[in-house]
Enzyme design. Structure first.
Site, short mmCIF file in Angstrom:
data_model
loop_
_atom_site.label_atom_id
_atom_site.label_comp_id
_atom_site.label_asym_id
_atom_site.label_seq_id
_atom_site.Cartn_x
_atom_site.Cartn_y
_atom_site.Cartn_z
NE ARG A 74 -4.27 0.06 1.51
CZ ARG A 74 -5.34 0.49 0.82
NH1 ARG A 74 -5.49 1.77 0.56
NH2 ARG A 74 -6.24 -0.35 0.39
CD GLU A 104 -7.35 2.69 6.06
OE1 GLU A 104 -8.14 2.33 5.17
OE2 GLU A 104 -6.28 2.13 6.27
#
Lengths: 784, 481
Positions: free
Chosen positions: A325, A727
Site C-alpha cells: 500500500r 483512513e
C-alpha cells in the site's frame, strides 16, 4: 408465537435518515458511562484473571523457562508456556511467525513467554514479574538500513514498473534525489487490549474481544485449542478505539484467555496494562524511503525511481500488504511518469509492526510530498504550483505506477476550490511579510492533497455479510460483519436499514458483531466498513422488502414493483398499511421476515506477478491547507489554521464524516509532529507510556479549523454513492509537516528544501534549521 | 475509618487494602464501571471523577476533577465523590452530557466519561460567582488532562462552550446545602490499617517513628505510580492532608509560606498574584486534575531532576522548612538537592513548608519550559531567569534549571559573570558562551543532550530578547504565554 405483540411503529412522520447528522447510536450511553466495554461487563461467576510474563532481552535462544516462583505465589492457579498449547502455537494472520507465547527463541524485547491465571488482576500482574527466563542473549538487529543491506526481509521484494525510467530520466531538465525517514506510531486506543473467555458446554467456548476482526479471533482460538471453528463464538460489541491496532493484535489475548479458560474450566479475563500494551503490540511501520525524480523545466515529473523500505519488526504480520500500500500510494495524487518502485520488507528484532489507519499509504504519500517539495525548491516555484502541475489528468498522464487508469479525478477542482476558500495566495503574501518583520518567529503555509485507494488489496477480503431480522412489532435487528470502534459504522448501518424500510432509526437496532450471526467476515479495516457491510445490509433489507412487497401486491392484486416503503407506511397505490401491521400480516401468512445479505466489491483485481491491475474500486480524495508559526530559537511551533475540503461522496452522515476527518487529521498530525517512538540499543522501547509518548492534547487542535465536504456523489456504485472516510483524512495532516518545512525554507528565501524527518518534534525542527547550509541563509537566524 | 459521600450515600470504610486506588474501588468494589482505566498513570483522564469539598466560607462546595486511577482512598475522607453515573437527573442528561451528545463529542466513547467529568467540574466552577465569557484558553486548561484519540477535540470544545458558558443551576445546586451538612456530619477519622490520617505534627512524627519505612502521601500523583505501574506493595502510607502546618498557605510582607501539602490549584492564585510571570509554567504543569491533587511539596521532596517547580524555587531564592515534629530547621532550596533523587531530609524529617520571598520589583522574571507537547508534558528543559537591572546594570541574577543535570540546578558561573555587567547584547552573548558549557545533560526519551544544551543557550537569548522587546513583537508560539 400464539399471540402477537402490540406493534409500535407510528407511521406518518418523516423518516429521512440517510444524509442527516444522526447522533452516534451509543452517544447517550457513552456520556453516562453506560456503554459497556469488555472490562465493564458484569463478571461471570468464578472469573479468574490472567497476565503475561515478558522477556527482558530482545533476541536469543531460550535456555530455561522457570515459572516456579509464579506458581508458588499465593493466588496463582495456573501457568502456561508455549509447550502447553494443544493446537497451533503460531497465531500469525497471513504468513508464519507470531507465536502466542515465545517458544524456543526470543524475537523482541518484552515478548510474552508465559501466561498465568490467578484470583485477581493485581495478583496476576505482581506474580508475572516473578518468572525467570534464561536466554542466550544476542545483539538485536534494530536498524532498517542494515536489514536492507543484509537482505534481511520478512517477505520477498515487490516491484511496480511503468515505462522506462532510465530512458525517460536521461533527457530530463531537473533531477533530484532525496530520502525521508518516517517514524512509526503507537495506536494509543484509549481502551487497551482485553479479552474474556467463557468455557461453555463440553469443548465449546465464547470469546468477548476488543477486536477489529472477530472471525480471525475465532479461527485462531480454534486453532490454538485444536477444535473446530463452529465450537467458538466470538462477540464484539464495541472497541474503545482500534485504528488498526486491533486488527491482528487483539487475537493473542483472546487465545491466551481461551486456553487458560479451557484448562481451568472457568471464565478468564486478560486485560493488558497500558505500558505492556505499548511495549508488546505492533505499531505503525517506520519507513525509510528514497527517490530519484526527473522533471522537465516546469517541474513536471517525467520519471520516478523510489525505494520503499518498511521496518516490519520480527515477523510478516500484515507487512506484505502494508508495504504494497505504501508503494500504491507513493504517487499520492501525482503522475509519476516512467516509474520504477521497489518495496522492501525489512526484518528487525523488534515487535512486529502492524496495521494503523492508512496501512502504509501515509508512509508512501510522505515520499510523494517530499519529492514535490524537493522539485519546488529546485524550480523556485511555490510548492502548490508544482503540485497542481503534477496532478493526474490529460492524455498519457492518467495511469498509475501500477497501471491503473485514474477516472473521475476531482482533485484539480477540489484543490482549486480549497485554494480559493482558504485564500492561499493572499495568505502566502501576508506570510512573506510576517517573516520579513519577525526575526524569531517564521510562518509556513502548505496545501497537500490526498488520493487514497479504497478496497482491500487482498481481493478476497472485499466481501461482506449481513443478517437482518424483522420482528412482529415492526422493529428490526441488524447484524453485519463490521465492528464498531467509534467510527460510527453502526450508526450509518442503522441509517441505511432505516432508509431501506422507510422507518425511523429508533426501530433499527444494530447488535454486537458475532461470528454466529454473520460468519467468515473480513476485518473492519481499509476504510471499508460502511462500503461493504452497508451494501450487504442493504442487500438483506432488499430481500425482505421484496418478500413483503410481493405479499402486499398479492393481497391487493397489484404489481410488487410499485410497492413503496416510506415514513413507516407501505403503499401500493391507494393500499396503504403501517409497516408493523404489514409485518404482522405477513407473519400470519407465513412470509419469512429474516434474511442474510451479501456483497462483493466489483471491478477490482491486481496481478502481483506483473505489478499491475486495478486494486481499488475508487479513490477518496481531499486536500488541506495548514499554516504554522515556528520559533527559530527552540523549534517549538503551533498550527494556526487548517482548512480542509474532503470528498466523502454523498455523505451518509455529515457529523460522523466530519468527525472522521477532524479526528483523522489530528491523529495524522500527531504522527508527523509530537508522537516519537524511541528504542534504545537493546531494543527496549523508551517511549512506553503516555508520559513519554505524546499524542495530541486539546491545546493542539488548531484555533481555526475549517472543514467542508466536497459536494459530489461517488461516481462508482458504492452504498448511496458515498465514499469511505476512515483512513483518508489522516493523510491530510501532511500539510502540517510541509508547512513546517515551508517555514524553515523561508530562512533561505525558499531556495533550500530542509531535511525534516517526521515526526517533526521541536527538537527536529531546530535541527533542520541548524542543518541549513550557511551560505543558503538569507536572513539572520538567531539559533545559529 | 475513612468516611465520605458517594453521591449522596455515606460510605464508611474500615477495612480495605491500603494500596487500593479510588478507581479500583469504584470499578471492582462498587461495580461502577463508568469511570475507565486508560493508562493507570494519570496521563489520559479516562478515570476522571469529581471531588466536592466544603468551601472556605463554609457554606457551599468546591468541585475538583481528579484522576481516580492514581488516588488512594485517604483522599476521599470528608468529601463527596461524584462519578459519571451520578450526573443524570431522573434519566435526563446533565447539560454537559447533553452537549456532548448534541455536538457529536464522543466516537469510541472510552474517554467520554472522563471528559464529561472534567466538563462537569468546569460547569460547577463557572456556576459560582461572576463569569467572564468562556474562552478557548479556559476550556483547554479545564480539559488539559483528558486525551481523546478519536475526535480531534473540536466537537468536545464546542460541547464545552455550549454547556459551560452560562451554566444554569443543576440538580447538585438544589442539594448543595444538604451535602454540606452531610459532609460536616462525617466523623473525624484516623484512616485504616496501613493508611493513616494524622491530625498534627506530633501524630505525624509518632507514625513516622512507628513505621520508619512508611511513605508520606500528599497528592499521590507520583507515589501511586509505584503501585499502579511498578506493582509495588507500599505497606504503610501516611497522608499529610490533615496536618495543619503542611496545609496552610500564608503571606506576609516578606514571604509566601506554602505548606508542603498545599496543592497547585490551591496555591495558584496566591503565587500568581505575587509572580504573574509564572502563569505559563503553572498552567503547563501536568494537567488540571494533576494540579488539583499534586503539591509543591511533593515536587520538591521527590527531588526529580525534571520537576517544573524546583528551578523556579532556585531562581527565587526560596527556603525550605524541614521538621521532625520536635524541631524544625530552615534550608536554602539549593542545599536540599544532594544527588539524583537524594535530598537533605534526615531520617524522621519531612518537608513542612516552602518559603518564597515576596516580590521585590524583579526587573525581569521568566520561566521557560520545553517539551514535545505543550499540554501535560514533562520538561525536556526548564529554565528560569530572575534578573534585577538597576540603571542598565545587572544587580542580581538568579537562575534555576531542570532537565540538564541529576538535580535541579542553578548556574552560579552565569550568575556571577553577569552580575555587575551592563544588560546589553554583549552581556547576553557572554551568557550564551557560559551556558553552552555549563551543564552536561543526557540523551533520553524527551530530548538529546545536544538539544538540551542548545535550549539553555537559546532560552537565555529569548530571555534577553523579551527584556528588549519594547514594541511587543510576537516572540512566542504559545497562545496563552
Amino acid at each position: 408465537m400464539r399471540k402477537l405483540i402490540d406493534n409500535n411503529t407510528t407511521p406518518g412522520f418523516s423518516t429521512k435518515s440517510v444524509g442527516t447528522s444522526k447522533k452516534h447510536e451509543s452517544a447517550d450511553r457513552h456520556v453516562t458511562g453506560k456503554a459497556r466495554y469488555i472490562d465493564d461487563m458484569p463478571e461471570p461467576a468464578g472469573l479468574m484473571h490472567a497476565a503475561v510474563a515478558m522477556s527482558d532481552t530482545a533476541r536469543g535462544i531460550i535456555r530455561t523457562k522457570d515459572v516456579s516462583a509464579i506458581k508458588a505465589f499465593p493466588g496463582v492457579v495456573d501457568v502456561i508456556t508455549a509447550e502447553d498449547v494443544p493446537g497451533h502455537l503460531d497465531i500469525a494472520p497471513v504468513f508464519e511467525g507470531d507465536p502466542m507465547l515465545a517458544h524456543q527463541q526470543i524475537l523482541f524485547h518484552r515478548q510474552p513467554w508465559c501466561a498465568l491465571l490467578s484470583t485477581s488482576t493485581n495478583i496476576a500482574r505482581k506474580a508475572a514479574g516473578l518468572g525467570k527466563l534464561e536466554v542466550d542473549a544476542e545483539k538485536p538487529d534494530l536498524d532498517i538500513h542494515q536489514a536492507h543491506q543484509k537482505q534481511n526481509f520478512v517477505r520477498p521484494t515487490h516491484q511496480m514498473k511503468q515505462g522506462d525510467f532510465e530512458k525517460s530520466s536521461a533527457s530530463a531538465a531537473i533531477t533530484v534525489s532525496g530520502e525521508v525517514k518516517i517514524g512509526g506510531q503507537e495506536h494509543m486506543y484509549l481502551e487497551g487490549q482485553v479479552a474474556l473467555a467463557i468455557p461453555e458446554e463440553e469443548d465449546r467456548i465464547s470469546i468477548y474481544t476488543s477486536s477489529q476482526h472477530p472471525s480471525e479471533v475465532q479461527k485462531l482460538v480454534a486453532e490454538v485449542l485444536n477444535i473446530k471453528l463452529h465450537k467458538v463464538t466470538v462477540d464484539m460489541r464495541r472497541m474503545g478505539g482500534g485504528f488498526g491496532g486491533k486488527e491482528t493484535q487483539a487475537a493473542q489475548w483472546a487465545c491466551i484467555a481461551a486456553l487458560l479458560a479451557v484448562r481451568n474450566r472457568c471464565p478468564v479475563k486478560l486485560r493488558v496494562p497500558r505500558m505492556q500494551d505499548m511495549m508488546l503490540t505492533g505499531k505503525r511501520h517506520p519507513f525509510q524511503n528514497s527517490f530519484t525524480v526527473a522533471t522537465d523545466e516546469q517541474g513536471v515529473i517525467q520519471a520516478t525511481q523510489a525505494n520503499i523500505n518498511g521496518l516490519c519488526g520480527h515477523s510478516a504480520d500484515l507487512s506484505e500488504a502494508i508495504v504494497d500500500r505504501a508503494m500504491f500510494h507513493c504517487d499520492n495524487a501525482y503522475y509519476l511518469g516512467a516509474a520504477d518502485i521497489v518495496g522492501y520488507r525489512c526484518r528487525t528484532d523488534t515487535v512486529s509492526h502492524t496495521a494503523f489507519r492508512g496501512f502504509g499509504g501515509p508512509q508512501g504519500m510522505v515520499l510523494a510530498e517530499a519529492m514535490i517539495e524537493a522539485i519546488a525548491r529546485k524550480t523556485g516555484e511555490d510548492p502548490l504550483t508544482i503540485r497542481q502541475r503534477n496532478l493526474y489528468g490529460g492524455a498519457g498522464r492518467d495511469t498509475t505506477q501500477y497501471g491503473m487508469k485514474i477516472e473521475h479525478n476531482n482533485l484539480p477542482d477540489l484543490i482549486q476550490r480549497l485554494t480559493e476558500s482558504s485564500e492561499y495566495w493572499q495568505r502566502r503574501e501576508s506570510i512573506k511579510q510576517f517573516n520579513q518583520q519577525n526575526t524569531v518567529l517564521k510562518k509556513g503555509l502548505s496545501l497537500t492533497p490526498v488520493k487514497f485507494g479504497i478496497s482491500f488489496t487482498a481481493k478476497h477480503l472485499n466481501q461482506a455479510g449481513a443478517l437482518v431480522h424483522v420482528y412482529t412489532d415492526g422493529s428490526v435487528q441488524v447484524n453485519h460483519g463490521g465492528t464498531e470502534m467509534g467510527q460510527g459504522l453502526h450508526t450509518k448501518i442503522q441509517q441505511i436499514a432505516a432508509n431501506e424500510f422507510g422507518l425511523d432509526i429508533e426501530h433499527i437496532e444494530v447488535t454486537a458483531t458475532r461470528t454466529d450471526k454473520v460468519p467468515n467476515t473480513s476485518p473492519t479495516a481499509a476504510s471499508s466498513g460502511t462500503d461493504i457491510n452497508g451494501k450487504a445490509v442493504q442487500n438483506a433489507c432488499l430481500t425482505i422488502k421484496q418478500r413483503l412487497a410481493d405479499f402486499w401486491a398479492e393481497q391487493n392484486q397489484g404489481n410488487s414493483d410499485a410497492v413503496t416503503f416510506k415514513d413507516g407506511v407501505v403503499s401500493l397505490d391507494k393500499a396503504q398499511i403501517p409497516f408493523a401491521d404489514l409485518v404482522q400480516l405477513a407473519y400470519m401468512n407465513r412470509v419469512s421476515l429474516s434474511s442474510t445479505g451479501f456483497y462483493k466489491t466489483p471491478k477490482i483485481h491486481y496481478d502481483r506477478t506483473t505489478g499491475t491491475g486495478r486494486p481499488f474500486f475508487y479513490f477518496a480524495n481531499g486536500a488541506s491547507v495548514s499554516e504554522v508559526t515556528l520559533d527559530t530559537l527552540t523549534g517549538e511551533y503551533r498550527v494556526d489554521r487548517v482548512d480542509i475540503l474532503h470528498d466523502v461522496g454523498t455523505s451518509l452522515n455529515p457529523a460522523i464524516d466530519i468527525g472522521q476527518i477532524e479526528g483523522g487529521f489530528i491523529q495524522g498530525m500527531g504522527w508527523l509532529t509530537t508522537e516519537e517512538l524511541l528504542w534504545d540499543d537493546n531494543g527496549r522501547l523508551l517511549s512506553n507510556n503516555p508520559a513519554t509518548y505524546k499524542i495530541p492534547a486539546i491545546g493542539d487542535t488548531p484555533r481555526e479549523f475549517n472543514v467542508e465536504l466536497y459536494p459530489y456523489p461517488n461516481e462508482e456504485d458504492s452504498i448511496y454513492h458515498s465514499k469511505a472516510v476512515g483512513e483518508p483524512p489522516l493523510m491530510l495532516a501532511m500539510s502540517v509537516w510541509c508547512a513546517l518545512k515551508d517555514a524553515i525554507s523561508s530562512l533561505t528565501d525558499y531556495k533550500e528544501d530542509p531535511k525534516l524527518d517526521p515526526p517533526a518534534t521541536p527538537e527536529k525542527v531546530l535541527k533542520a534549521i541548524q542543518a541549513l547550509p550557511a551560505d543558503s541563509l538569507t536572513v539572520e537566524v538567531l539559533s545559529r | 475509618m475513612i468516611s465520605f459521600l458517594l453521591n449522596n450515600e455515606p460510605i464508611h470504610i474500615s477495612n480495605i487494602d491500603n494500596n487500593c486506588t479510588v478507581l479500583e474501588w469504584l470499578r471492582e468494589d462498587k461495580k461502577l464501571s463508568g469511570s475507565k482505566e486508560g493508562c493507570g498513570s494519570g496521563d489520559c483522564g479516562a478515570c476522571t471523577v469529581v471531588l466536592a469539598e466544603i468551601n472556605k466560607s463554609d457554606d457551599g462546595l468546591n468541585y475538583k476533577a481528579i484522576n481516580s486511577c492514581i488516588t488512594f482512598m485517604s483522599a476521599l475522607d470528608g468529601k463527596q465523590l461524584l462519578t459519571v453515573e451520578h450526573l443524570e437527573e431522573q434519566s435526563q442528561l446533565h447539560p454537559v452530557q447533553q452537549a456532548m451528545v448534541d455536538k457529536h463529542g464522543s466516537q469510541c466513547g472510552f474517554c467520554t466519561p472522563g471528559f464529561v467529568m472534567s466538563m462537569f467540574a468546569l460547569y460547577k466552577d463557572r456556576s459560582k460567582g461572576s463569569n467572564d465569557d468562556l474562552n478557548r484558553d479556559n476550556i483547554e486548561h479545564a480539559l488539559s488532562g483528558n486525551l481523546c484519540r478519536c475526535t480531534g477535540y473540536r466537537p468536545i470544545i464546542d460541547a464545552t462552550l455550549q454547556a459551560c458558558d452560562q451554566p444554569a443551576p443543576d440538580k447538585f445546586s438544589k442539594t448543595e446545602s444538604d451535602v454540606v451538612q452531610s459532609l460536616k456530619a462525617l466523623p473525624d477519622n484516623q484512616g485504616v490499617d496501613g493508611l493513616h490520617l494524622p491530625k498534627s505534627r506530633t501524630e505525624l512524627a509518632a507514625l513516622i517513628n512507628k513505621y520508619p519505612d512508611a511513605r508520606l502521601v500528599a497528592g499521590s500523583t507520583d507515589l501511586a505510580l509505584e503501585v499502579t505501574q511498578m506493582y509495588k506493595i507500599l505497606p504503610q502510607l501516611i497522608s499529610t492532608r490533615y496536618v495543619p502546618e503542611l496545609n496552610s498557605l500564608t503571606i506576609d510582607n516578606k514571604h509566601l509560606v506554602i505548606g508542603a501539602a498545599v496543592t497547585y490549584s490551591q496555591l495558584q492564585d496566591t503565587l500568581l498574584n505575587e509572580y504573574p510571570e509564572l502563569n505559563e509554567l503553572l498552567t503547563r504543569l501536568g494537567s488540571l486534575p494533576i494540579r488539583n491533587q499534586g503539591t509543591l511539596g511533593g515536587n520538591v521532596a521527590n527531588a526529580s531532576p525534571i520537576g517544573d517547580m524546583p528551578p523556579v524555587l532556585l531562581a527565587l531564592d526560596a527556603t525550605l522548612t524541614l521538621d521532625d515534629g520536635e524541631q524544625s530547621r530552615s534550608l536554602p532550596v539549593q542545599d536540599f538537592f544532594l544527588d539524583y533523587k537524594k535530598t537533605a531530609l534526615r531520617s524522621g524529617e519531612w518537608l513542612r513548608d516552602i518559603r518564597i520571598p515576596a516580590k521585590v520589583n524583579a526587573s525581569f522574571l521568566s520561566a521557560y519550559k520545553i517539551s514535545k507537547r505543550i499540554e501535560d508534558d514533562i520538561s525536556a528543559v526548564c529554565a528560569v531567569f530572575n534578573l534585577q537591572v538597576e540603571n542598565g546594570v545587572v544587580s542580581n541574577l538568579r537562575t534555576g534549571f531542570g532537565g540538564v543535570a541529576a538535580i535541579p540546578s542553578r548556574c552560579a558561573a552565569l550568575e556571577t559573570a553577569i552580575t555587575g555587567e551592563t544588560w546589553n547584547r554583549e552581556t547576553m552573548l557572554k551568557g550564551k558562551a557560559i551556558l553552552a558549557n555549563a551543564f552536561n545533560p543526557i540523551d533520553d526519551v524527551r530530548a538529546t543532550a545536544q538539544y538540551r544544551k542548545d535550549m539553555l543557550v537559546n532560552l537565555w537569548q529569548r530571555f534577553w530578547l523579551e527584556s528588549q522587546n519594547h514594541n511587543h513583537t510576537e516572540l512566542r508560539v504559545l497562545q496563552h504565554a
